[in-house]
Motif scaffolding. Sequence first.
Motif, PDB file in Angstrom:
ATOM      1  N   HIS A   1       0.812  -1.217   0.000  1.00 26.00           N
ATOM      2  CA  HIS A   1       0.000   0.000   0.000  1.00 26.00           C
ATOM      3  C   HIS A   1       0.844   1.265   0.000  1.00 26.00           C
TER       4      HIS A   1
ATOM      5  N   ILE B   1      13.562  23.754  27.175  1.00 21.04           N
ATOM      6  CA  ILE B   1      12.458  24.695  27.378  1.00 21.04           C
ATOM      7  C   ILE B   1      11.777  24.436  28.719  1.00 21.04           C
TER       8      ILE B   1
ATOM      9  N   MET C   1      14.144  25.622  31.559  1.00 23.07           N
ATOM     10  CA  MET C   1      14.278  27.074  31.668  1.00 23.07           C
ATOM     11  C   MET C   1      13.028  27.709  32.259  1.00 23.07           C
ATOM     12  N   GLU C   2      11.890  27.128  31.915  1.00 23.84           N
ATOM     13  CA  GLU C   2      10.618  27.629  32.432  1.00 23.84           C
ATOM     14  C   GLU C   2      10.594  27.525  33.956  1.00 23.84           C
TER      15      GLU C   2
ATOM     16  N   ARG D   1      13.241  29.851  35.617  1.00 23.26           N
ATOM     17  CA  ARG D   1      12.836  31.249  35.629  1.00 23.26           C
ATOM     18  C   ARG D   1      11.854  31.508  36.771  1.00 23.26           C
TER      19      ARG D   1
ATOM     20  N   PRO E   1      13.453  28.516  18.624  1.00 18.90           N
ATOM     21  CA  PRO E   1      14.062  29.841  18.373  1.00 18.90           C
ATOM     22  C   PRO E   1      14.880  30.316  19.566  1.00 18.90           C
TER      23      PRO E   1
ATOM     24  N   HIS F   1      17.649  31.702  19.754  1.00 20.07           N
ATOM     25  CA  HIS F   1      18.354  32.980  19.607  1.00 20.07           C
ATOM     26  C   HIS F   1      17.522  34.159  20.103  1.00 20.07           C
ATOM     27  N   LEU F   2      16.213  33.966  20.261  1.00 22.72           N
ATOM     28  CA  LEU F   2      15.354  35.067  20.708  1.00 22.72           C
ATOM     29  C   LEU F   2      15.023  34.983  22.193  1.00 22.72           C
ATOM     30  N   PHE F   3      15.534  33.956  22.887  1.00 24.75           N
ATOM     31  CA  PHE F   3      15.219  33.783  24.304  1.00 24.75           C
ATOM     32  C   PHE F   3      15.854  34.892  25.146  1.00 24.75           C
ATOM     33  N   ALA F   4      15.297  35.091  26.335  1.00 26.30           N
ATOM     34  CA  ALA F   4      15.818  36.093  27.265  1.00 26.30           C
ATOM     35  C   ALA F   4      17.309  35.854  27.479  1.00 26.30           C
TER      36      ALA F   4
END
Lengths: 239, 239
Positions: free
Chosen positions: A18, A153, A156-157, A160, A180, A182-185
């Motif tokens: 199939h 992620i 880090m959450e 923080r 992303p 590169h855009l993190f704090a």
Amino acid sequence: LNRTGREVTYLELIEHKHVDGLIFVTNHPDDGQLARLISEAGKVVVADEDVPGANAPKLFCDNEQGGYLAGRHLAEHGHRDVLFVGNTQAMISGSHRFHGLRRALCEHWRQDIAPPNYRGSYTIDFGREAARRFIDEGMPATAIFATSDEIAIGMMEVFRAAGVAIPGDVSLVGFDDVAPFHLFATPVTAVRQPVRAIGRRSLTLLLETNWQELAAPAPQELMPVELVVRESVAPPAKR
Amino acid sequence: LNRTGREVTYLELIEHKHVDGLIFVTNHPDDGQLARLISEAGKVVVADEDVPGANAPKLFCDNEQGGYLAGRHLAEHGHRDVLFVGNTQAMISGSHRFHGLRRALCEHWRQDIAPPNYRGSYTIDFGREAARRFIDEGMPATAIFATSDEIAIGMMEVFRAAGVAIPGDVSLVGFDDVAPFHLFATPVTAVRQPVRAIGRRSLTLLLETNWQELAAPAPQELMPVELVVRESVAPPAKR
């Protein structure tokens, strides 16, 4: 269906003609069943995670080298106590990334070092859990190697929310680098997987393999990884 | 195969009884071919983006309400000139999110407002392109409604490199909220899509629809969205 059940069903699609072929990306250890079915089904490329024993062309990123690059970068910043947070030893990504980290630390510090490790899955939930455990245990390392975007992620959450600063209180290196970062704090230093290249190469292997004359064992390829340096690593915090 | 070609192939799988059903998520306007094939194939749930004219159960997030929530939030912070960055009018997400934004601005400011808009696709590349255009045109709005995670990420990347501060120089509201916006240097206020709920409900519709007695037109459902307020919106910058 559970996960394995679903995978078995996909493999049966090939046997019944199939579908023309499969790129097989699993996320859990095999009990032997998948390896057998993949070998029998043919026209399967195993990518990203291994199914040990399956005779199929295989394509992984260089997990060991990724762990090594993370470990060397941390060691060069003065870290000796590095916590590994990742998948179980039964998964090649879980064992190879760990061995690469360990090799870099042993090489730099010229002694045998067995990094502490928390084992779970590549999920945000496990990252949260690992960060809470790290805090509960009194932060038993000066740096963390979080071996997936999701784990990083989740960690880090929690950090923080708990007021644990990166890299002020603890350094962190991630793995995957699809998020992303590169855009993190705090922009996250991470080992980058060549995700698109792996996808393209898997498809090429599927289309260009001569399936009638597949050697045993079938060829295996490793795609190179790179360390993307940002701002989440600093010298160890004073205790 | 181009995208439509591939979609047609998937639909033929149903006709030939190789799969039991499909949840159909398209990302481009239809020339009429898909609508006809979907209606004929049966056992297809259309989710996320519409295929106009296809007679199938349909499930979308409430795009208009999402646009409205973004617009009202921006208007309440004093924004009247809001740039819409999103998909073409031919896609329901592109038209409904825009109409929701417009409705909120007209309602708040009690006048007819036609927001400027940049139209492209839900990609990081288009986000980058839109940000460069916004800068080149002298920043012709005090706020931006970036209607996908990818668009918002691409725009923020270019703004950061160009020294355009969010929300100091321009406010921004995103859409989707699957990206880890809460960890960004400027945590991004965004309309959250109920992605998992849409996935689960699509599967339920596929399994529980009585396909022999499907009404024409087939039922359509909207899933609620919510605005997650973070830190990317401030009063308009002084000019």
